[in-house]
Design a protein around this motif. Structure first.
Motif, mmCIF file in Angstrom:
data_model
loop_
_atom_site.group_PDB
_atom_site.id
_atom_site.type_symbol
_atom_site.label_atom_id
_atom_site.label_comp_id
_atom_site.label_asym_id
_atom_site.label_seq_id
_atom_site.Cartn_x
_atom_site.Cartn_y
_atom_site.Cartn_z
ATOM 1 N N THR A 69 0.825 -1.206 0.000
ATOM 2 C CA THR A 69 0.000 0.000 0.000
ATOM 3 C C THR A 69 0.857 1.253 0.000
ATOM 4 O O THR A 69 0.644 2.180 -0.789
ATOM 5 N N ILE A 70 1.847 1.322 0.897
ATOM 6 C CA ILE A 70 2.661 2.534 0.988
ATOM 7 C C ILE A 70 3.591 2.663 -0.201
ATOM 8 O O ILE A 70 4.047 3.770 -0.514
ATOM 9 N N ASP A 100 3.054 7.567 -4.378
ATOM 10 C CA ASP A 100 4.284 8.332 -4.546
ATOM 11 C C ASP A 100 4.113 9.737 -3.986
ATOM 12 O O ASP A 100 3.086 10.389 -4.212
ATOM 13 N N GLU A 101 5.135 10.181 -3.279
ATOM 14 C CA GLU A 101 5.149 11.551 -2.782
ATOM 15 C C GLU A 101 5.702 12.472 -3.870
ATOM 16 O O GLU A 101 6.707 12.149 -4.496
ATOM 17 N N PRO A 102 5.061 13.605 -4.115
ATOM 18 C CA PRO A 102 5.554 14.514 -5.161
ATOM 19 C C PRO A 102 6.921 15.067 -4.816
ATOM 20 O O PRO A 102 7.233 15.353 -3.653
ATOM 21 N N LYS A 148 -1.358 5.399 8.537
ATOM 22 C CA LYS A 148 -1.871 4.725 9.723
ATOM 23 C C LYS A 148 -1.227 3.347 9.839
ATOM 24 O O LYS A 148 -0.599 2.870 8.894
ATOM 25 N N PRO A 149 -1.336 2.686 10.990
ATOM 26 C CA PRO A 149 -0.730 1.352 11.138
ATOM 27 C C PRO A 149 -1.233 0.331 10.130
ATOM 28 O O PRO A 149 -0.518 -0.625 9.811
ATOM 29 N N ASN A 150 -2.455 0.509 9.600
ATOM 30 C CA ASN A 150 -2.977 -0.458 8.635
ATOM 31 C C ASN A 150 -2.576 -0.129 7.200
ATOM 32 O O ASN A 150 -2.997 -0.814 6.268
ATOM 33 N N GLY A 151 -1.791 0.932 7.002
ATOM 34 C CA GLY A 151 -1.306 1.259 5.677
ATOM 35 C C GLY A 151 -2.116 2.297 4.948
ATOM 36 O O GLY A 151 -1.692 2.761 3.883
#
Length: 318
Positions: free
Chosen positions: A87-88, A92-94, A146-149
């Motif tokens: 998931t993470i 993508d972070e810009p 969050k901890p769940n992604g």
């Protein structure tokens, strides 16, 4: 003739030294790998390749003898953890403003950041004096999970390009004290021996708390405009990226503690103590992390309330 003479010299050289190719050299000693002494205080392991070093074959593409697959494996991860990583990794972070402006979430995050800075009184809109120069700024983007992604929130931080500042012109001193590790150990040892209370605090946006004494101007943040032309931001408080940001924050924190009776240690300027009769409270600061130790629970609670009202403290508990 020249080629024949060269050949003759080579032949004579080989004849004069018949045992040159039979010289046996002793093997070179192998160097043993040791963990550097400076890492004795840390838990670390030396990175070693699982597979022995081999010459790269022509069939492999990279030929790297220390491939990452020899050291990292996902076989031991649970299915939930693998889903979290997937998931993470899919978001993508810009890397630039031009990428972030296309997403509504990042637009909202930038508006919230500017609104928070204006509410904090970070700058005032003024005309740029003729003898001054305005530094630029940039946006830094980070996704909090969050901890769940799942995505918790989008964080856009405005950072000043402090590397363009000129010493003596828009900044003077940049040094800020941090706690020495020997002081941290001593305080924790005393707290353990004397059964003191120990609390840990974290300052929210610590570098934004310091007051600027220099006259610093910054261009309007990218993506925002001003109704009046030729206007810039005159910084009234510190901003991330400024050369003097850490020093100004430490100076304001020191002034606030001295105002309520704390004394600054001469051996370590990051240590502050308050002793009244048999009651004792110590405060140790490392950039924006604070440790409080003492035998007076009521005074510690009062101190935490005072710091929260002054700087917006996040209480991490005992």
């Amino acid at each position: 003739m020249e080629e024949a003479q060269v050949a003759d010299i080579d032949l004579e050289t080989n004849t004069n030294h018949p045992d040159q190719d039979q010289v046996v050299r002793p093997p070179r000693p192998r160097c043993e790998r040791h963990v550097p002494q400076r890492l004795d205080d840390y838990v670390c392991t030396m990175l070693q390749s699982v597979m022995p070093m081999q010459a790269p074959s022509q069939s492999t593409n990279s030929g790297d003898p220390y491939a990452l697959s020899n050291c990292v494996s996902y076989n031991s991860f649970s299915s939930i953890h693998l889903s979290y990583l997937a998931t993470i990794s899919s978001i993508d972070e810009p890397k630039s403003f031009s990428q972030a402006i296309k997403n509504e979430n990042w637009q909202k995050a930038m508006r919230q950041e500017v609104a928070a800075l204006e509410k904090n009184g970070t700058w005032t809109i003024e005309a740029l004096p003729l003898d001054k120069r305005a530094i630029d700024s940039k946006w830094v983007y980070k996704i909090k999970f969050k901890p769940n992604g799942t995505v918790e929130w989008y964080k856009a931080r405005l950072v000043a390009k402090g590397f363009t500042q000129i010493e003596g012109f828009d900044f003077h001193e940049t040094f800020a004290h941090v706690a020495k590790m020997v002081t941290v150990r001593t305080l924790l040892a005393l707290a353990s021996i004397k059964h003191w209370e120990l609390h840990q605090l974290d300052v929210n946006n610590a570098f934004l708390q310091g007051d600027l004494h220099e006259e610093v101007y910054m261009k309007i943040p990218q993506g925002f405009t001003c109704n009046q032309s030729n206007k810039v931001c005159r910084l009234q408080k510190s901003l991330y990226g400024l050369r003097q940001a850490s020093r100004n924050w430490f100076e304001k924190f020191t002034t606030s503690l001295k105002a309520v009776g704390f004394k600054q240690s001469k051996a370590n300027y990051s240590l502050f103590t308050l002793a009244i009769a048999d009651n004792f409270v110590a405060v140790l600061i490392y950039v924006d992390d604070i440790v409080i130790a003492g035998n007076d629970g009521a005074r510690i609670a009062t101190l935490k309330h005072y710091l929260h009202s002054a700087f917006s403290i996040k209480d991490l508990g005992p």
